[in-house]
Design a protein around this motif. Structure first.
Motif, PDB file in Angstrom:
ATOM      1  N   TYR A 219      -3.277  -2.654   2.847  1.00 28.73           N
ATOM      2  CA  TYR A 219      -3.218  -2.273   1.431  1.00 28.73           C
ATOM      3  C   TYR A 219      -3.579  -3.461   0.540  1.00 28.73           C
ATOM      4  O   TYR A 219      -4.239  -3.287  -0.496  1.00 28.73           O
ATOM      5  CB  TYR A 219      -1.826  -1.770   1.080  1.00 28.73           C
TER       6      TYR A 219
ATOM      7  N   TYR B 146      -6.955  -3.782  -1.942  1.00 29.50           N
ATOM      8  CA  TYR B 146      -6.912  -4.183  -3.353  1.00 29.50           C
ATOM      9  C   TYR B 146      -7.889  -5.322  -3.620  1.00 29.50           C
ATOM     10  O   TYR B 146      -8.581  -5.335  -4.653  1.00 29.50           O
ATOM     11  CB  TYR B 146      -5.496  -4.604  -3.745  1.00 29.50           C
TER      12      TYR B 146
ATOM     13  N   LYS C 292      -8.051  -1.274  -5.936  1.00 28.40           N
ATOM     14  CA  LYS C 292      -7.354   0.001  -5.866  1.00 28.40           C
ATOM     15  C   LYS C 292      -5.870  -0.254  -5.628  1.00 28.40           C
ATOM     16  O   LYS C 292      -5.486  -0.924  -4.670  1.00 28.40           O
ATOM     17  CB  LYS C 292      -7.914   0.865  -4.738  1.00 28.40           C
TER      18      LYS C 292
ATOM     19  N   PRO D  62      -2.221   0.670  -4.418  1.00 29.11           N
ATOM     20  CA  PRO D  62      -1.676   1.610  -3.426  1.00 29.11           C
ATOM     21  C   PRO D  62      -0.769   2.642  -4.078  1.00 29.11           C
ATOM     22  O   PRO D  62      -0.168   2.396  -5.127  1.00 29.11           O
ATOM     23  CB  PRO D  62      -0.893   0.701  -2.470  1.00 29.11           C
ATOM     24  N   THR D  63      -0.678   3.795  -3.447  1.00 26.50           N
ATOM     25  CA  THR D  63       0.171   4.875  -3.960  1.00 26.50           C
ATOM     26  C   THR D  63       1.342   5.164  -3.031  1.00 26.50           C
ATOM     27  O   THR D  63       2.146   6.039  -3.313  1.00 26.50           O
ATOM     28  CB  THR D  63      -0.652   6.159  -4.147  1.00 26.50           C
ATOM     29  N   GLU D  64       1.444   4.452  -1.937  1.00 24.50           N
ATOM     30  CA  GLU D  64       2.553   4.631  -1.003  1.00 24.50           C
ATOM     31  C   GLU D  64       2.999   3.277  -0.484  1.00 24.50           C
ATOM     32  O   GLU D  64       2.288   2.282  -0.606  1.00 24.50           O
ATOM     33  CB  GLU D  64       2.152   5.550   0.158  1.00 24.50           C
TER      34      GLU D  64
ATOM     35  N   LEU E  66       5.089   1.250  -1.693  1.00 22.82           N
ATOM     36  CA  LEU E  66       4.975   0.265  -2.772  1.00 22.82           C
ATOM     37  C   LEU E  66       5.934  -0.904  -2.602  1.00 22.82           C
ATOM     38  O   LEU E  66       5.577  -2.049  -2.893  1.00 22.82           O
ATOM     39  CB  LEU E  66       5.206   0.950  -4.124  1.00 22.82           C
TER      40      LEU E  66
ATOM     41  N   THR F 151       3.622   0.458 -11.935  1.00 23.41           N
ATOM     42  CA  THR F 151       3.518   1.864 -11.538  1.00 23.41           C
ATOM     43  C   THR F 151       4.819   2.602 -11.835  1.00 23.41           C
ATOM     44  O   THR F 151       5.905   2.018 -11.760  1.00 23.41           O
ATOM     45  CB  THR F 151       3.204   2.000 -10.039  1.00 23.41           C
TER      46      THR F 151
ATOM     47  N   GLN G  53       6.365   4.775 -10.030  1.00 23.50           N
ATOM     48  CA  GLN G  53       7.240   4.850  -8.857  1.00 23.50           C
ATOM     49  C   GLN G  53       8.057   3.583  -8.698  1.00 23.50           C
ATOM     50  O   GLN G  53       9.274   3.639  -8.463  1.00 23.50           O
ATOM     51  CB  GLN G  53       6.404   5.087  -7.589  1.00 23.50           C
TER      52      GLN G  53
END
Length: 241
Positions: free
Chosen positions: A76, A80, A85, A87-89, A91, A113, A115
């Motif tokens: 991840y 980046y 980009k 990450p969406t998971e 974190l 983010t 989350q």
């Protein structure tokens, strides 16, 4: 700070010129990654860039740059560096890696983010106001494991009281619960807007994060009971197989 990749006029150097497009291989705790020198040096002041710029480089038996760290989430970080980009998971885990490699833009991007903000600012600050929350989780798991012998399920009774008034009613009524007081794990009271349901969700989430399968149900007791103490009591059901 790394030296620029050029030769000084009038001075010959035996060191090869390192192109930003030069392909490098990384061995992060057994996880192998291929990328370019330019990608690794995208943020030249980062610890990650320093690891390849330093005079003392650790190489594995195949000639790959070796970093003695778990590489599970390094992909991840590398993505980046390549594309920016976010990450969406995972974190929390990627944030730890970004801190370790000192990639400040990635650290900030993750912290911004929803989350991550919700977990660290919302949920964790709420749990910090629940007395002995972490310790109680350990007690729940320890008791559940002790009751798992030759059984598919372990049932643990927890009491959740949000206010001081609820705590007084709980103390008056627990003797009629039908179980020993010391076997009930109690949470609260706390001073925060979060509800009892919010706390129960946190308990379930954090126990499952430890790898356990658990359900939470209201604990049923005798309807003839004078106090509405059943509003406080819940049953955590661990499933072992």
């Amino acid at each position: 700070m790394s030296l620029p990749d050029y030769k000084s006029p009038g001075k010959q150097s035996s060191a090869p010129v390192q192109s930003k497009s030069q392909i490098v291989q990384l061995n992060i705790g057994g996880h192998v990654f291929s990328t370019t020198l330019g990608t690794i040096r995208k943020f030249p002041n980062s610890t990650l860039a320093d690891l390849l710029n330093g005079s003392v480089k650790r190489m594995d038996s195949e000639g790959r740059h070796f970093i003695d760290r778990n590489g599970t989430y390094f992909g991840y970080v590398l993505e980046y560096l390549r594309t920016e980009k976010i990450p969406t998971e995972h974190l929390q885990e990627v944030h730890k890696e970004a801190l370790y490699y000192d990639i400040k833009p990635l650290v900030k991007a993750i912290e911004d983010t929803p989350q991550f903000f919700g977990e660290t600012v919302g949920r964790q600050q709420f749990l910090a106001r629940v007395p002995n929350y972490r310790e109680n989780l350990e007690v729940i798991v320890r008791v559940a494991r002790a009751e798992a012998i030759a059984s598919r399920y372990s049932n643990i009774i927890v009491c959740v009281v949000k206010t001081e008034d609820d705590l007084a009613r709980y103390n008056d009524s627990i003797d009629s619960l039908g179980t020993q007081r010391h076997s009930v794990v109690s949470f609260g009271p706390w001073k925060a807007p979060a509800s009892v349901e919010d706390l129960l969700d946190c308990i379930k989430m954090d126990i499952e994060a430890k790898g356990y399968k658990v359900q939470i149900k209201p604990h049923s007791i005798d309807k003839g009971f004078l106090f509405k103490s059943y509003d406080f009591f819940y049953k955590l059901i661990f499933t072992w197989w």
